[in-house]
Design an enzyme around this catalytic site. Structure first.
Site, short mmCIF file in Angstrom:
data_model
loop_
_atom_site.label_atom_id
_atom_site.label_comp_id
_atom_site.label_asym_id
_atom_site.label_seq_id
_atom_site.Cartn_x
_atom_site.Cartn_y
_atom_site.Cartn_z
CE1 TYR A 163 -3.47 2.72 1.16
CE2 TYR A 163 -1.97 3.13 2.98
CZ TYR A 163 -3.07 3.49 2.23
OH TYR A 163 -3.76 4.63 2.56
CB ALA A 164 3.68 2.29 2.19
CB CYS A 165 5.26 0.30 -2.38
SG CYS A 165 6.47 0.33 -3.65
CE LYS A 167 -3.39 5.89 -0.74
NZ LYS A 167 -4.44 6.75 -1.33
CG ASP A 314 2.56 -1.53 13.32
OD1 ASP A 314 2.04 -0.79 12.46
OD2 ASP A 314 2.11 -1.65 14.47
CG ASP A 316 8.80 2.98 14.17
OD1 ASP A 316 8.64 3.04 12.93
OD2 ASP A 316 9.63 3.69 14.78
NE ARG A 318 1.92 5.42 9.75
CZ ARG A 318 0.73 4.83 9.72
NH1 ARG A 318 -0.37 5.51 10.05
NH2 ARG A 318 0.62 3.59 9.34
C1 UGA Z 1 -3.79 2.83 8.38
C2 UGA Z 1 -3.56 3.02 6.89
O1 UGA Z 1 -2.68 2.10 6.38
C3 UGA Z 1 -3.07 4.40 6.55
O2 UGA Z 1 -3.06 4.62 5.17
C4 UGA Z 1 -3.97 5.42 7.08
O3 UGA Z 1 -3.43 6.70 6.78
C5 UGA Z 1 -4.08 5.22 8.54
O4 UGA Z 1 -4.55 3.90 8.85
C6 UGA Z 1 -5.04 6.21 9.03
O5 UGA Z 1 -6.08 5.88 9.56
O6 UGA Z 1 -4.73 7.39 8.81
P1 UGA Z 1 -2.49 2.19 10.60
O7 UGA Z 1 -2.36 3.40 11.48
O8 UGA Z 1 -1.42 1.19 10.76
O9 UGA Z 1 -2.57 2.68 9.08
O10 UGA Z 1 -3.90 1.49 10.84
P2 UGA Z 1 -4.67 0.84 12.04
O11 UGA Z 1 -5.28 -0.42 11.53
O12 UGA Z 1 -5.60 1.83 12.60
O13 UGA Z 1 -3.56 0.40 13.10
C7 UGA Z 1 -2.97 1.25 14.02
C8 UGA Z 1 -2.17 0.42 15.01
O14 UGA Z 1 -3.08 -0.33 15.83
C9 UGA Z 1 -1.22 -0.61 14.41
O15 UGA Z 1 -0.07 -0.67 15.20
C10 UGA Z 1 -1.98 -1.92 14.53
O16 UGA Z 1 -1.15 -3.04 14.57
C11 UGA Z 1 -2.70 -1.71 15.85
N1 UGA Z 1 -3.95 -2.48 16.07
C12 UGA Z 1 -4.94 -2.53 15.15
C13 UGA Z 1 -4.10 -3.14 17.28
O17 UGA Z 1 -3.21 -3.13 18.16
N2 UGA Z 1 -5.28 -3.83 17.51
C14 UGA Z 1 -6.27 -3.89 16.62
O18 UGA Z 1 -7.32 -4.52 16.91
C15 UGA Z 1 -6.09 -3.22 15.39
#
Ligand code: UGA
Length: 373
Positions: A163-165, A167, A314, A316, A318
């Site tokens: 996805y990142a790539c 985008k 993941d 780490d 942002r």
């Molecule tokens: C996602 C998308 O990939 C990005 O493009 C987007 O910009 C971003 O969401 C966003 O909402 O802006 P990410 O932040 O990794 O990225 O998405 P989440 O699924 O919300 O995860 C956030 C963190 O929570 C991660 O570390 C994930 O492993 C963790 N997580 C997720 C949990 O610990 N438990 C869960 O039940 C779900």
């Protein structure tokens, strides 16, 4: 002002559409084959909705027509759910890159301002995560700046980065159109926008793994443990959807300041670990439903590859620098984390609490074979 929005029926699109239609000087052409989140806006006299797939055969003439008529084109169409990056990598690459080429080409051909909504995931992991600087002592190794921070994605087999790539390549394609054809553009990199209508709530609005807000809400409503992926140590900044929409509106109102620019749109003051987010959400959920027992709702640790499948890795941390959005657009996110969560939780409690299956509460004591937070 006439605006074309692709993906107007999604979470961000639905909130942006609401705000745009409040303005009498704005008309919108919207494209989305999913309309459940914008039902309340259907039939609005200043909205021309194309309920079709953007790239389905036969729609090209309409797309061309809509691009030609627009003052600005906002591209929100995407698959942006991490559970799909390593399980549907081809679909993710197509939806975030291949399918998008046509829209960018049309904007270039017509000289239209393309506001491309990208992602903060283009930054990948922080340099600090590779140098082992777990304490994040040097901001140069973790703070994200639009025009100078390098993109550090993991190896090909770690399909999290499809996805990142995709985008990232799309950003480069948009920029190349600007460079070679003078196409006006802006790129927005969202940082975890939260609010009502985000994703879907498993058990109530479908099944699968949405992003973290919806995962935690579903677990609380279904009285299941919150799953902390790899201990919940990853950090995110949580940005209220109203603050985020403010950024879009300011950009539309200040085209000369925003054209040719890339903007981080996120609230650095709302940084939290995922474990911290889980803890705050269970406390606010307890408040919302009037049951203090939820403050100790169980949280379990689960390995990333168990939760998402092989190829998950993941981001780490942002933490964005938002000086550009401040200086050029006058944007300042103001809604604190607890307010964002309180409003969002209230929305879902109102919607689903009366139908939520309320099993007898279990002890908050650890019971998961995969570890406990
Ligand atoms: C996602 C998308 O990939 C990005 O493009 C987007 O910009 C971003 O969401 C966003 O909402 O802006 P990410 O932040 O990794 O990225 O998405 P989440 O699924 O919300 O995860 C956030 C963190 O929570 C991660 O570390 C994930 O492993 C963790 N997580 C997720 C949990 O610990 N438990 C869960 O039940 C779900």
């Amino acid at each position: 002002m006439h605006i074309l929005i692709t993906g107007c029926g999604g979470f961000i699109g639905s909130h942006l559409l609401e705000r745009l239609l409040q303005r009498a000087d704005v008309t919108v052409s919207g494209w989305d084959h999913q309309q459940a989140k914008i039902e309340h806006l259907l039939g609005h006299q200043r909205l021309n909705l194309r309920g079709a797939d953007l790239y389905a055969c036969g729609n090209d003439a309409h797309l061309r027509e809509d691009v030609a008529a627009a003052d600005a084109v906002i591209n929100l169409a995407a698959i942006c759910n991490p559970s799909q990056y390593n399980t549907r990598p081809l679909g993710v690459i197509r939806s975030n890159f291949t399918d998008m080429l046509r829209l960018a080409d049309l904007c270039a051909e017509h000289g239209k301002w393309l506001i491309h909504v990208s992602t903060s995931e283009v930054y990948g992991r922080t340099l600090a995560s590779y140098t082992g600087d777990a304490a994040y002592e040097d901001p140069a190794l973790y703070e994200l700046r639009e025009d100078s921070t390098p993109f550090t994605l993991g190896p090909v087999q770690n399909q999290r980065w499809t996805y990142a790539c995709a985008k990232q390549l799309m950003e480069r394609y948009v920029y190349a159109h600007h460079y070679e054809h003078g196409m006006p553009f802006s790129i927005i990199r969202p940082l975890n926008f939260f609010g009502p209508r985000m994703d879907f709530i498993p058990g109530f609005e479908g099944e699968g793994i949405p992003r973290v807000l919806a995962c935690f809400l579903s677990a609380l409503l279904r009285n299941e443990p919150l799953q902390l992926v790899d201990g919940g140590h990853a950090r995110r900044v949580i940005t209220g959807i109203d603050d985020a929409v403010d950024a879009f509106m300011l950009l539309l109102d200040k085209p000369e300041a925003g054209k040719g620019q890339i903007f981080n749109i996120g609230n650095p003051a709302n940084e939290t670990t995922i474990r911290g987010l889980a803890d705050t959400m269970r406390r606010l959920f307890a408040e919302a439903v009037g049951d203090p027992a939820y403050r100790d709702h169980p949280m379990h640790t689960v390995p990333g590859e168990t939760f998402y499948g092989p190829g998950y890795e993941d981001s780490d941390r942002r933490l964005p620098n938002i000086d550009k959005a401040r200086d050029l657009l006058g944007w300042e996110p103001v809604v604190p984390l607890e307010s964002v969560l309180r409003e969002t939780i209230a929305y879902y409690v109102e919607k689903y609490w009366h139908v939520a299956s309320r099993k007898p509460r279990t002890s908050a004591a650890p019971s998961s074979a995969t570890g406990t937070a």
